[in-house]
Scaffold this motif. Structure first.
Motif, PDB file in Angstrom:
ATOM      1  N   GLY A 146       0.779  -1.333  -0.029  1.00 48.50           N
ATOM      2  CA  GLY A 146      -0.041   0.256   0.026  1.00 48.50           C
ATOM      3  C   GLY A 146       0.818   1.344  -0.111  1.00 48.50           C
ATOM      4  O   GLY A 146       0.369   2.251  -0.155  1.00 48.50           O
ATOM      5  N   TYR A 181      -1.861   4.921   8.482  1.00 46.92           N
ATOM      6  CA  TYR A 181      -1.147   3.806   8.530  1.00 46.92           C
ATOM      7  C   TYR A 181      -0.238   3.559   7.406  1.00 46.92           C
ATOM      8  O   TYR A 181       0.767   3.490   7.639  1.00 46.92           O
ATOM      9  N   GLN A 208       4.766  -5.861   1.997  1.00 40.48           N
ATOM     10  CA  GLN A 208       4.040  -7.074   1.889  1.00 40.48           C
ATOM     11  C   GLN A 208       2.353  -6.743   1.607  1.00 40.48           C
ATOM     12  O   GLN A 208       1.887  -5.611   1.746  1.00 40.48           O
ATOM     13  N   GLY A 236      -9.671  -6.934  10.765  1.00 40.14           N
ATOM     14  CA  GLY A 236     -10.004  -7.677   9.728  1.00 40.14           C
ATOM     15  C   GLY A 236      -9.508  -7.483   8.523  1.00 40.14           C
ATOM     16  O   GLY A 236      -9.872  -6.335   8.095  1.00 40.14           O
ATOM     17  N   ALA A 238      -9.409  -8.561   3.986  1.00 38.91           N
ATOM     18  CA  ALA A 238     -10.509  -8.682   3.063  1.00 38.91           C
ATOM     19  C   ALA A 238     -10.651 -10.426   2.966  1.00 38.91           C
ATOM     20  O   ALA A 238     -11.628 -10.770   3.455  1.00 38.91           O
ATOM     21  N   ARG A 241     -11.748 -12.087   6.368  1.00 38.57           N
ATOM     22  CA  ARG A 241     -13.163 -11.327   6.988  1.00 38.57           C
ATOM     23  C   ARG A 241     -14.116 -12.038   6.203  1.00 38.57           C
ATOM     24  O   ARG A 241     -14.930 -12.641   6.658  1.00 38.57           O
ATOM     25  N   GLN A 260     -11.152  -2.961  -6.385  1.00 32.87           N
ATOM     26  CA  GLN A 260     -10.153  -2.725  -5.754  1.00 32.87           C
ATOM     27  C   GLN A 260      -8.971  -3.904  -5.772  1.00 32.87           C
ATOM     28  O   GLN A 260      -9.310  -4.938  -5.303  1.00 32.87           O
ATOM     29  N   ASN A 324     -18.632   2.660   0.233  1.00 36.91           N
ATOM     30  CA  ASN A 324     -17.044   2.397   0.399  1.00 36.91           C
ATOM     31  C   ASN A 324     -16.778   3.439   1.652  1.00 36.91           C
ATOM     32  O   ASN A 324     -16.818   4.589   1.478  1.00 36.91           O
TER      33      ASN A 324
HETATM   34  N1  USQ Z   1     -12.130  -4.398   1.671  1.00 40.26           N
HETATM   35  C1  USQ Z   1     -13.426  -4.793   1.298  1.00 40.26           C
HETATM   36  N2  USQ Z   1     -14.051  -5.242   2.169  1.00 40.26           N
HETATM   37  C2  USQ Z   1     -13.697  -5.513   3.385  1.00 40.26           C
HETATM   38  C3  USQ Z   1     -12.545  -5.345   3.801  1.00 40.26           C
HETATM   39  C4  USQ Z   1     -11.723  -4.424   2.908  1.00 40.26           C
HETATM   40  O1  USQ Z   1     -14.061  -4.313   0.004  1.00 40.26           O
HETATM   41  O2  USQ Z   1     -14.578  -6.210   4.263  1.00 40.26           O
HETATM   42  C5  USQ Z   1     -11.369  -3.860   0.616  1.00 40.26           C
HETATM   43  C6  USQ Z   1     -10.756  -2.467   1.088  1.00 40.26           C
HETATM   44  O3  USQ Z   1     -11.574  -1.275   0.859  1.00 40.26           O
HETATM   45  C7  USQ Z   1      -9.347  -2.444   0.344  1.00 40.26           C
HETATM   46  C8  USQ Z   1      -8.971  -3.762   0.280  1.00 40.26           C
HETATM   47  O4  USQ Z   1     -10.300  -4.568   0.376  1.00 40.26           O
HETATM   48  O5  USQ Z   1      -9.617  -2.012  -0.837  1.00 40.26           O
HETATM   49  C9  USQ Z   1      -7.973  -4.189   1.232  1.00 40.26           C
HETATM   50  O6  USQ Z   1      -8.448  -3.934   2.472  1.00 40.26           O
HETATM   51  P1  USQ Z   1      -7.956  -4.934   3.895  1.00 40.26           P
HETATM   52  O7  USQ Z   1      -8.691  -4.327   5.023  1.00 40.26           O
HETATM   53  O8  USQ Z   1      -7.808  -6.168   3.740  1.00 40.26           O
HETATM   54  O9  USQ Z   1      -6.414  -4.456   3.956  1.00 40.26           O
HETATM   55  P2  USQ Z   1      -5.494  -3.049   4.108  1.00 40.26           P
HETATM   56  O10 USQ Z   1      -6.432  -2.111   4.707  1.00 40.26           O
HETATM   57  O11 USQ Z   1      -4.968  -2.505   2.596  1.00 40.26           O
HETATM   58  O12 USQ Z   1      -4.439  -3.336   5.200  1.00 40.26           O
HETATM   59  C10 USQ Z   1      -3.912  -4.625   5.144  1.00 40.26           C
HETATM   60  C11 USQ Z   1      -3.349  -5.007   6.258  1.00 40.26           C
HETATM   61  C12 USQ Z   1      -1.967  -3.920   6.389  1.00 40.26           C
HETATM   62  C13 USQ Z   1      -1.147  -4.064   5.305  1.00 40.26           C
HETATM   63  C14 USQ Z   1      -1.917  -4.158   3.996  1.00 40.26           C
HETATM   64  C15 USQ Z   1      -1.324  -4.658   2.853  1.00 40.26           C
HETATM   65  O13 USQ Z   1      -4.185  -4.578   7.820  1.00 40.26           O
HETATM   66  O14 USQ Z   1      -1.273  -3.991   7.503  1.00 40.26           O
HETATM   67  O15 USQ Z   1      -0.116  -3.142   5.215  1.00 40.26           O
HETATM   68  O16 USQ Z   1      -3.051  -5.031   4.080  1.00 40.26           O
HETATM   69  S1  USQ Z   1      -1.731  -3.684   1.328  1.00 40.26           S
HETATM   70  O17 USQ Z   1      -3.153  -3.782   1.019  1.00 40.26           O
HETATM   71  O18 USQ Z   1      -1.096  -4.357   0.266  1.00 40.26           O
HETATM   72  O19 USQ Z   1      -1.058  -2.363   1.558  1.00 40.26           O
END
Ligand code: USQ
Ligand code: NAD
Length: 382
Positions: A146, A181, A208, A236, A238, A241, A260, A324
């Motif tokens: 990210g 973050y 990562q 949680g 994606a 969850r 996304q 969103n």
């Molecule tokens: N998303 C949904 N529905 C959900 C949860 C998330 O549509 O119920 C979407 C979010 O909007 C986003 C994507 O899924 O577009 C990823 O969200 P996420 O909550 O799975 O992940 P993220 O917030 O990006 O953070 C997680 C970890 C973080 C790490 C990151 C890697 O919590 O520590 O740095 O993944 S990355 O996404 O590659 O930056």
């Protein structure tokens, strides 16, 4: 190798500590147990019951004869960190110990400030500690995919060759993070790169992707060794969850259109990537960047995969498109390079229906622990 795992009580850190210990490394853990306190603050929990850190390491010793030393304390307390570095004299310092939730960092001013101070100052202390006490120690730092955001060109591994007004250079890849973050990780990367240059620190920044799964061969050895698994709208992530949602009859919470796209990897690959980085240290003064993910999926792809397996297992799972809560592109180009870890020997565990089924079956036993009001997203970016 003497290896410190900072954040070794957490979701990625605990299985990594066990795996590296099993491989014969001399492992110790630093953790201030903050993650357990954030659960209390949010009235939330891990869907899997998790034992105290002291019980965890005692059980590991009982089962394997191997000792993992623990240091309960905060990376923000420099005297504490210095003491641990002087005692352990690590050859590798694996740094997982940060506040890692994007939604948590977006709750309000206090949580944004806390996240950035915790992460940026903790990481700076690690850099100063390495310089002063163990200058040859290899810093293996968890960054995030990210940091790059979603640019309309391919994402390279850390650096981009640029031609501008007839001149060429290789420059740090532009960063467009999407939360306070994710921004903290960018600040960390800059601080690490600078100290590699001025002090000759050796560092690997592991950008990562989103980690899925929750157990490894080691954590499965005994329920006391079980890993945490987050499902709530704050911590949680994606795929995990969605799987848990399907087991409690909740609609899968796709935010917006679900286009996304992100990089993902299995937790079993996380632990292996850390081993690969440790066994192939960066040179003195080198700021090395690896993109640590194995496959790319859109959020809607993941929901569809979970829905298919859940239906085969008898769950009538629906996909919902929620408003969103984040500010992010819902349809965009995404293609990231991830060859460096594979070149060093990573053999990815890919996301198959069987992998989803295994996680689903494992979490079904604990579904009564889910606190349903924590499932929907409650934090808005606006
Ligand atoms: N998303 C949904 N529905 C959900 C949860 C998330 O549509 O119920 C979407 C979010 O909007 C986003 C994507 O899924 O577009 C990823 O969200 P996420 O909550 O799975 O992940 P993220 O917030 O990006 O953070 C997680 C970890 C973080 C790490 C990151 C890697 O919590 O520590 O740095 O993944 S990355 O996404 O590659 O930056
Ligand atoms: P986690 O919250 O489960 O574990 C982090 C651990 O660090 C916790 O045990 C916490 O108590 C500890 N910690 C936090 N701040 C500390 C401090 N100041 N001093 C000492 N200990 C502290 O998180 P995780 O999912 O295991 O993530 C580990 C690392 O990997 C994080 O840096 C995160 O940004 C990164 N990462 C995680 C994911 C993911 O999908 N989980 C994806 C990409 C990157």
């Amino acid at each position: 190798m003497n290896i410190i795992i900072a954040g070794g009580d957490g979701f990625c850190g605990w299985p990594t500590a066990l795996y590296l210990s099993k491989q014969g490394h001399d492992v110790s853990i630093i953790d201030n147990l903050a993650r357990r306190k954030w659960d209390d603050e949010l009235h939330s929990n891990s869907i899997t019951p998790i034992a105290d850190l002291s019980e965890r390491v005692e059980k590991w010793k009982e089962l394997t004869g191997r000792e993992i030393r623990t240091y309960e304390g905060d990376l923000n307390h420099y005297d504490f960190l210095k003491q641990v570095l002087m005692t352990e004299k690590p050859e590798a310092f694996v740094h997982f110990a940060e506040q890692r939730s994007a939604p948590y960092s977006m709750i309000d001013r206090e949580h944004a400030v806390y996240t950035q101070v915790n992460n940026v100052v903790g990481n700076l202390n690690v850099l100063f500690g390495i310089k002063e006490i163990v200058p040859d120690c290899h810093l293996i730092k968890l960054g995030t995919m990210g940091e790059y955001g979603t640019p309309n060109i391919p994402i390279e591994e850390g650096y981009l060759e640029v031609e501008h007004k007839g001149r060429k250079d290789v420059l740090p890849y532009p960063k467009q993070p999407g939360s306070f973050y994710h921004l903290s990780k960018v600040h960390d990367s800059h601080n690490i790169m600078f100290t590699c240059k001025i002090w000759g620190i050796r560092a690997t920044d592991l950008n990562q992707g989103v980690v899925y799964g929750h157990e490894t061969d080691e954590t499965k050895m005994d329920p006391v060794l079980s890993n945490r698994l987050d499902y709530d709208g704050v911590f949680g992530t994606a795929l995990n969850r969605f799987i848990i949602q399907s087991t409690i009859g909740h609609d899968l919470t796709v935010y917006g259109k679900g286009g996304q796209t992100r990089g993902f990897l299995n937790l079993e690959d996380t632990v292996r990537c850390i081993e690969i980085a440790a066994e192939n240290p960066a040179d003195r003064g080198e700021f090395r960047v690896f993109n640590q993910f194995t496959e790319e999926f859109s959020v809607l792809d993941l929901a569809a995969k979970v829905q298919k397996v859940a239906q085969e297992e008898g769950f009538g799972t629906n996909i919902a498109h929620l408003d969103n809560p984040r500010v992010e592109l819902e349809e965009h180009y995404f293609h990231a390079v991830n060859t460096k870890l594979k070149d060093l020997g990573l053999e990815p565990h890919l996301l198959t229906d069987e992998v989803i089924r295994d996680i689903l079956k494992a979490v079904m036993h604990h579904k009564d622990r889910v606190i349903e009001e924590n499932v929907l997203p409650g934090v808005s970016w606006k």
